[in-house]
Motif scaffolding. Structure first.
Motif, PDB file in Angstrom:
ATOM      1  N   PRO A 244      -5.876  -9.840 -25.919  1.00 35.61           N
ATOM      2  CA  PRO A 244      -5.329 -10.319 -24.639  1.00 35.61           C
ATOM      3  C   PRO A 244      -4.302 -11.423 -24.864  1.00 35.61           C
ATOM      4  O   PRO A 244      -4.296 -12.094 -25.894  1.00 35.61           O
ATOM      5  N   THR A 245      -3.433 -11.597 -23.882  1.00 37.84           N
ATOM      6  CA  THR A 245      -2.433 -12.668 -23.953  1.00 37.84           C
ATOM      7  C   THR A 245      -2.864 -13.896 -23.156  1.00 37.84           C
ATOM      8  O   THR A 245      -2.194 -14.931 -23.215  1.00 37.84           O
ATOM      9  N   ALA A 246      -3.970 -13.771 -22.414  1.00 40.23           N
ATOM     10  CA  ALA A 246      -4.461 -14.897 -21.616  1.00 40.23           C
ATOM     11  C   ALA A 246      -5.976 -14.778 -21.463  1.00 40.23           C
ATOM     12  O   ALA A 246      -6.530 -13.676 -21.487  1.00 40.23           O
ATOM     13  N   VAL A 247      -6.633 -15.934 -21.302  1.00 37.29           N
ATOM     14  CA  VAL A 247      -8.090 -15.959 -21.137  1.00 37.29           C
ATOM     15  C   VAL A 247      -8.447 -16.913 -19.998  1.00 37.29           C
ATOM     16  O   VAL A 247      -8.002 -18.070 -19.986  1.00 37.29           O
ATOM     17  N   PHE A 248      -9.233 -16.414 -19.070  1.00 39.37           N
ATOM     18  CA  PHE A 248      -9.792 -17.239 -18.004  1.00 39.37           C
ATOM     19  C   PHE A 248     -11.216 -17.601 -18.398  1.00 39.37           C
ATOM     20  O   PHE A 248     -12.053 -16.725 -18.593  1.00 39.37           O
ATOM     21  N   GLU A 265      -7.473 -20.653 -36.019  1.00 33.04           N
ATOM     22  CA  GLU A 265      -7.074 -19.335 -36.524  1.00 33.04           C
ATOM     23  C   GLU A 265      -5.557 -19.185 -36.590  1.00 33.04           C
ATOM     24  O   GLU A 265      -5.057 -18.111 -36.920  1.00 33.04           O
ATOM     25  N   GLY A 266      -4.837 -20.256 -36.274  1.00 38.19           N
ATOM     26  CA  GLY A 266      -3.389 -20.234 -36.395  1.00 38.19           C
ATOM     27  C   GLY A 266      -2.641 -19.792 -35.155  1.00 38.19           C
ATOM     28  O   GLY A 266      -1.413 -19.617 -35.198  1.00 38.19           O
ATOM     29  N   LEU A 267      -3.353 -19.620 -34.037  1.00 39.99           N
ATOM     30  CA  LEU A 267      -2.690 -19.233 -32.795  1.00 39.99           C
ATOM     31  C   LEU A 267      -2.286 -20.477 -32.009  1.00 39.99           C
ATOM     32  O   LEU A 267      -2.984 -21.491 -32.020  1.00 39.99           O
ATOM     33  N   ARG A 268      -1.160 -20.363 -31.324  1.00 38.09           N
ATOM     34  CA  ARG A 268      -0.649 -21.493 -30.545  1.00 38.09           C
ATOM     35  C   ARG A 268      -0.981 -21.305 -29.070  1.00 38.09           C
ATOM     36  O   ARG A 268      -0.884 -20.202 -28.538  1.00 38.09           O
ATOM     37  N   ILE A 269      -1.360 -22.412 -28.449  1.00 34.77           N
ATOM     38  CA  ILE A 269      -1.651 -22.427 -27.018  1.00 34.77           C
ATOM     39  C   ILE A 269      -0.569 -23.264 -26.343  1.00 34.77           C
ATOM     40  O   ILE A 269      -0.403 -24.433 -26.675  1.00 34.77           O
ATOM     41  N   ILE A 273      -1.317 -17.471 -26.733  1.00 32.80           N
ATOM     42  CA  ILE A 273      -2.355 -17.142 -25.739  1.00 32.80           C
ATOM     43  C   ILE A 273      -2.451 -18.276 -24.726  1.00 32.80           C
ATOM     44  O   ILE A 273      -2.532 -19.452 -25.108  1.00 32.80           O
ATOM     45  N   SER A 274      -2.459 -17.918 -23.450  1.00 33.02           N
ATOM     46  CA  SER A 274      -2.661 -18.900 -22.387  1.00 33.02           C
ATOM     47  C   SER A 274      -4.154 -19.019 -22.081  1.00 33.02           C
ATOM     48  O   SER A 274      -4.905 -18.046 -22.207  1.00 33.02           O
ATOM     49  N   VAL A 275      -4.569 -20.219 -21.667  1.00 36.78           N
ATOM     50  CA  VAL A 275      -5.983 -20.470 -21.384  1.00 36.78           C
ATOM     51  C   VAL A 275      -6.108 -21.218 -20.051  1.00 36.78           C
ATOM     52  O   VAL A 275      -5.408 -22.215 -19.827  1.00 36.78           O
ATOM     53  N   VAL A 276      -7.024 -20.735 -19.194  1.00 36.91           N
ATOM     54  CA  VAL A 276      -7.328 -21.394 -17.917  1.00 36.91           C
ATOM     55  C   VAL A 276      -8.813 -21.743 -17.898  1.00 36.91           C
ATOM     56  O   VAL A 276      -9.653 -20.927 -18.288  1.00 36.91           O
ATOM     57  N   ARG A 333      -1.231 -27.037 -15.840  1.00 37.34           N
ATOM     58  CA  ARG A 333      -0.852 -27.973 -16.901  1.00 37.34           C
ATOM     59  C   ARG A 333      -0.239 -27.180 -18.063  1.00 37.34           C
ATOM     60  O   ARG A 333       0.338 -26.113 -17.833  1.00 37.34           O
ATOM     61  N   ALA A 334      -0.378 -27.684 -19.270  1.00 31.02           N
ATOM     62  CA  ALA A 334       0.385 -27.149 -20.392  1.00 31.02           C
ATOM     63  C   ALA A 334      -0.265 -25.991 -21.131  1.00 31.02           C
ATOM     64  O   ALA A 334       0.335 -25.451 -22.065  1.00 31.02           O
ATOM     65  N   SER A 335      -1.478 -25.582 -20.765  1.00 33.62           N
ATOM     66  CA  SER A 335      -2.158 -24.528 -21.528  1.00 33.62           C
ATOM     67  C   SER A 335      -1.811 -23.116 -21.077  1.00 33.62           C
ATOM     68  O   SER A 335      -2.338 -22.140 -21.626  1.00 33.62           O
ATOM     69  N   THR A 336      -0.929 -22.989 -20.090  1.00 36.86           N
ATOM     70  CA  THR A 336      -0.505 -21.658 -19.642  1.00 36.86           C
ATOM     71  C   THR A 336       1.012 -21.568 -19.626  1.00 36.86           C
ATOM     72  O   THR A 336       1.713 -22.537 -19.306  1.00 36.86           O
ATOM     73  N   ALA A 337       1.510 -20.381 -20.002  1.00 37.26           N
ATOM     74  CA  ALA A 337       2.938 -20.099 -20.041  1.00 37.26           C
ATOM     75  C   ALA A 337       3.109 -18.579 -20.012  1.00 37.26           C
ATOM     76  O   ALA A 337       2.119 -17.843 -20.156  1.00 37.26           O
ATOM     77  N   PRO A 338       4.328 -18.082 -19.838  1.00 39.84           N
ATOM     78  CA  PRO A 338       4.533 -16.622 -19.902  1.00 39.84           C
ATOM     79  C   PRO A 338       4.066 -16.059 -21.239  1.00 39.84           C
ATOM     80  O   PRO A 338       4.042 -16.782 -22.246  1.00 39.84           O
ATOM     81  N   PRO A 339       3.686 -14.789 -21.273  1.00 40.95           N
ATOM     82  CA  PRO A 339       3.184 -14.188 -22.521  1.00 40.95           C
ATOM     83  C   PRO A 339       4.288 -14.060 -23.557  1.00 40.95           C
ATOM     84  O   PRO A 339       5.483 -14.121 -23.221  1.00 40.95           O
ATOM     85  N   PRO A 340       3.926 -13.886 -24.806  1.00 38.07           N
ATOM     86  CA  PRO A 340       4.932 -13.743 -25.871  1.00 38.07           C
ATOM     87  C   PRO A 340       5.883 -12.573 -25.562  1.00 38.07           C
ATOM     88  O   PRO A 340       5.464 -11.502 -25.144  1.00 38.07           O
ATOM     89  N   GLY A 341       7.159 -12.839 -25.751  1.00 40.11           N
ATOM     90  CA  GLY A 341       8.160 -11.798 -25.532  1.00 40.11           C
ATOM     91  C   GLY A 341       8.597 -11.622 -24.097  1.00 40.11           C
ATOM     92  O   GLY A 341       9.464 -10.811 -23.804  1.00 40.11           O
ATOM     93  N   ALA A 342       7.994 -12.392 -23.187  1.00 38.94           N
ATOM     94  CA  ALA A 342       8.353 -12.238 -21.772  1.00 38.94           C
ATOM     95  C   ALA A 342       9.708 -12.890 -21.487  1.00 38.94           C
ATOM     96  O   ALA A 342      10.082 -13.850 -22.139  1.00 38.94           O
TER      97      ALA A 342
END
Length: 342
Positions: A244-248, A265-269, A273-276, A333-342
């Motif tokens: 997934p590209t986002a997690v609630f 794991e080397g992923l950027r938030i 991946i966006s997180v809510v 706030r800053a933990s959500t943004a458009p998905p990669p490549g959007a």
């Protein structure tokens, strides 16, 4: 030299009334004229009289105390709620007693015994794990009308419930991610069988379905409102072929654990991946990145619970809107943004 405490007889002499009239002013002022009440009040102030609260409670068969049952006092979520409860009882004679049911589990008869022994007049219950038999025991001793549930509740039980709009909060989270362009949205739940877990998960599923979003079964990950469960969920997400590209997340604490695990794991938030989250506890605005979340007005919830219980104890007028779910708010706030490549 310690001055001898003033007595009701002293007040009666200064006010020019009988001791019986003074007693009525202290226990049932509606039976006495305003002029007499004022005379007695002035006499109390001038003599320094203090009510013997213990004796008064014994005479009135009241404890002037309410019990608040909290599942885990160590969780920061409860601080705002307890502040609201405290505010609600601040201008009353009631003391607020708090018990952590995580470290001091209640047996089926414990709450009823507190009522029966005259230790409490009412209870605010934040623990949805309280057994039906424990509540039945309270009803059996005539205390069922003096129990209010807050945040959590027990399905099938007819008690007042003060809660936030959990379903709307889940919908707001999904709509926010969808508006950013996310179509692959996962969810980390609360513990199985919990009413908040069910309310948030079902609303999330319904909103995802309404928006015609994909819903692989492995995108629903079991949690338990803890940092540890969020951290564990990160490993499962990283291992997915269809990530997934986002997690609630069902709670902010879950979101903090998830972000920590994904970052390791080397992923950027939020770049990868966006997180809510859900709750908007105090640290949500200071985490890195600052957490997008659903704000519950926890102080207002606590205040409402206090008012409903005071009403049931005969201390307040009934408020017909008190049990209406407290509105929630999306805090971006800053933990959500458009998905990669959007």
């Amino acid at each position: 030299m310690i001055q001898k405490p003033a007595t009701i007889q002293d007040i009666a002499r200064v006010a020019g009334v009988s001791p019986t009239t003074v007693s009525r002013v202290l226990t049932n002022p509606a039976l006495v004229s305003e002029r007499t009440r004022e005379a007695v009040r002035h006499a109390i102030q001038s003599t320094g009289y203090r009510v013997n609260q213990a004796a008064r409670n014994l005479r009135l068969q009241r404890a002037n105390a309410v019990l608040v049952l909290v599942p885990n006092l160590g969780k920061p979520f409860y601080s705002g709620i307890l502040a609201g409860i405290s505010e609600g009882f601040a201008e009353t004679d009631f003391s607020v007693l708090i018990t952590d049911t995580e470290t001091n589990p209640f047996h089926d008869s414990t709450l009823a015994e507190n009522f029966l022994d005259g230790r409490i007049d009412g209870a605010v219950v934040l623990d949805g794990r309280l057994s039906a038999s424990a509540l039945d025991a309270c009803t059996d001793v005539g205390a069922g009308e003096r129990i209010v549930f807050l945040c959590e509740w027990i399905a099938g039980q007819d008690f007042p419930v003060i809660t936030s709009d959990n379903a709307e909060g889940a919908r707001l989270a999904i709509r926010h991610l969808h508006a950013l362009g996310h179509r692959k949205i996962a969810h980390v739940t609360g513990p199985d069988g919990n009413v908040l877990t069910t309310a948030r998960r079902e609303a999330m599923l319904a909103e995802r379905d309404r928006l015609d979003l994909p819903a692989p079964a492995d995108w629903i990950i079991r949690g338990d409102f803890s940092v540890e469960s969020g951290y564990a969920a990160a490993a499962r997400i990283v291992a997915m072929d269809n990530r997934p590209t986002a997690v609630f997340c069902s709670a902010d604490m879950v979101a903090f654990g998830l972000i920590a695990g994904l970052t390791e794991e080397g992923l950027r938030i939020p770049e990868d991946i966006s997180v809510v989250g859900f709750d908007d506890i105090e640290m949500s605005g200071y985490s890195v990145p600052a957490l997008t979340t659903i704000r519950q007005d926890r102080q207002q919830m606590g205040l409402r619970a206090a008012k409903v219980l005071l009403d049931r104890l005969g201390q307040k007028d009934r408020d017909e809107t008190a049990e209406t779910p407290v509105p929630v708010e999306l805090i971006v706030r800053a933990s959500t943004a458009p998905p990669p490549g959007a």
